[in-house]
Design a protein around this motif. Structure first.
Motif, PDB file in Angstrom:
ATOM      1  N   GLN A  42       0.835  -0.925   0.035  1.00 33.42           N
ATOM      2  CA  GLN A  42       0.015   0.160  -0.058  1.00 33.42           C
ATOM      3  C   GLN A  42       0.824   1.354   0.169  1.00 33.42           C
ATOM      4  O   GLN A  42       2.042   1.207   0.410  1.00 33.42           O
ATOM      5  CB  GLN A  42      -1.023   0.084   1.348  1.00 33.42           C
ATOM      6  N   GLY A  43       0.189   2.537  -0.553  1.00 34.78           N
ATOM      7  CA  GLY A  43       1.157   3.672  -0.332  1.00 34.78           C
ATOM      8  C   GLY A  43       1.931   3.669  -1.141  1.00 34.78           C
ATOM      9  O   GLY A  43       2.230   3.061  -2.207  1.00 34.78           O
ATOM     10  N   ARG A  44       3.231   4.256  -0.665  1.00 40.22           N
ATOM     11  CA  ARG A  44       4.423   4.365  -1.403  1.00 40.22           C
ATOM     12  C   ARG A  44       5.070   2.979  -1.414  1.00 40.22           C
ATOM     13  O   ARG A  44       6.161   2.885  -2.376  1.00 40.22           O
ATOM     14  CB  ARG A  44       5.299   5.483  -0.811  1.00 40.22           C
TER      15      ARG A  44
END
Length: 206
Positions: A193-195
């Motif tokens: 998830q995310g970066r």
């Protein structure tokens, strides 16, 4: 014909002559003290000779490597560094320099994308001179599809992040996300998830 001799000086002449005529170059191999040439039957691009002559009139001389790349792009939509290495039979640095020269100095090619996803097409001016204008416009409209194919090619070698694709294309995060969503049917999945999220290509099973 006095084109081939024991020092092989005739081979570049044959290459250059055929390329300027808009034909594919011959393949050749050494057989003892002789050279065996195989001439490839291919369609002519009659406008190419006029195009080269016009460049020469403007003081621009194309060498065999330039002609090989341009001839490849008459038959294919795009070329990247690795393909240029094979087509021109040059090392990576030489191929990059060749593509840079054709793009930045001679303005005969256009570059799309950045980093390891960078590839090249005929510039609009070159395409207009050598192909129908409609062909170039159709190619521009297909840029998204070309980038999708490039993403899939890279994913066969290694995982990519959203940033990797942004660096390659110049797109924003949202567009990259939407394009990758369209590739889910091709086996592209996201992990994390995310970066820290990464895109992976899962091979299809029959």
């Amino acid at each position: 014909m006095h084109l081939v001799n024991r020092t092989n000086m005739g081979v570049p002449r044959i290459y250059r002559s055929l390329l300027i005529e808009g034909k594919e170059p011959p393949s050749y191999r050494e057989v003892g003290n002789s050279i065996e040439l195989n001439l490839i039957a291919s369609s002519l691009f009659p406008d190419f000779k006029k195009f080269v002559a016009e460049l020469q009139r403007r003081g621009i001389s194309l060498d065999v490597d330039h002609l090989l790349i341009l001839q490849y792009l008459l038959r294919h939509e795009q070329i990247d560094t690795h393909t240029a290495m094979r087509v021109a039979q040059r090392g990576q640095d030489q191929a990059r320099e060749l593509l840079s020269n054709l793009t930045n100095d001679l303005r005969l090619l256009g570059a799309i994308g950045r980093g390891k996803g960078r590839y090249y097409t005929l510039s609009k001016a070159t395409s207009d001179a050598l192909k129908e204008k409609m062909s170039y416009e159709r190619q521009v409209n297909l840029d998204d599809e070309a980038v999708k194919m490039r993403i899939l090619t890279l994913l066969r070698e290694e995982d990519l992040t959203n940033k990797d694709i942004r660096d390659m294309t110049g797109w924003d995060r949202k567009k990259v996300y939407n394009i990758v969503k369209q590739l889910e049917s091709e086996g592209v999945t996201m992990t994390g998830q995310g970066r820290g999220a990464r895109y992976t290509l899962v091979p299809k099973t029959n």
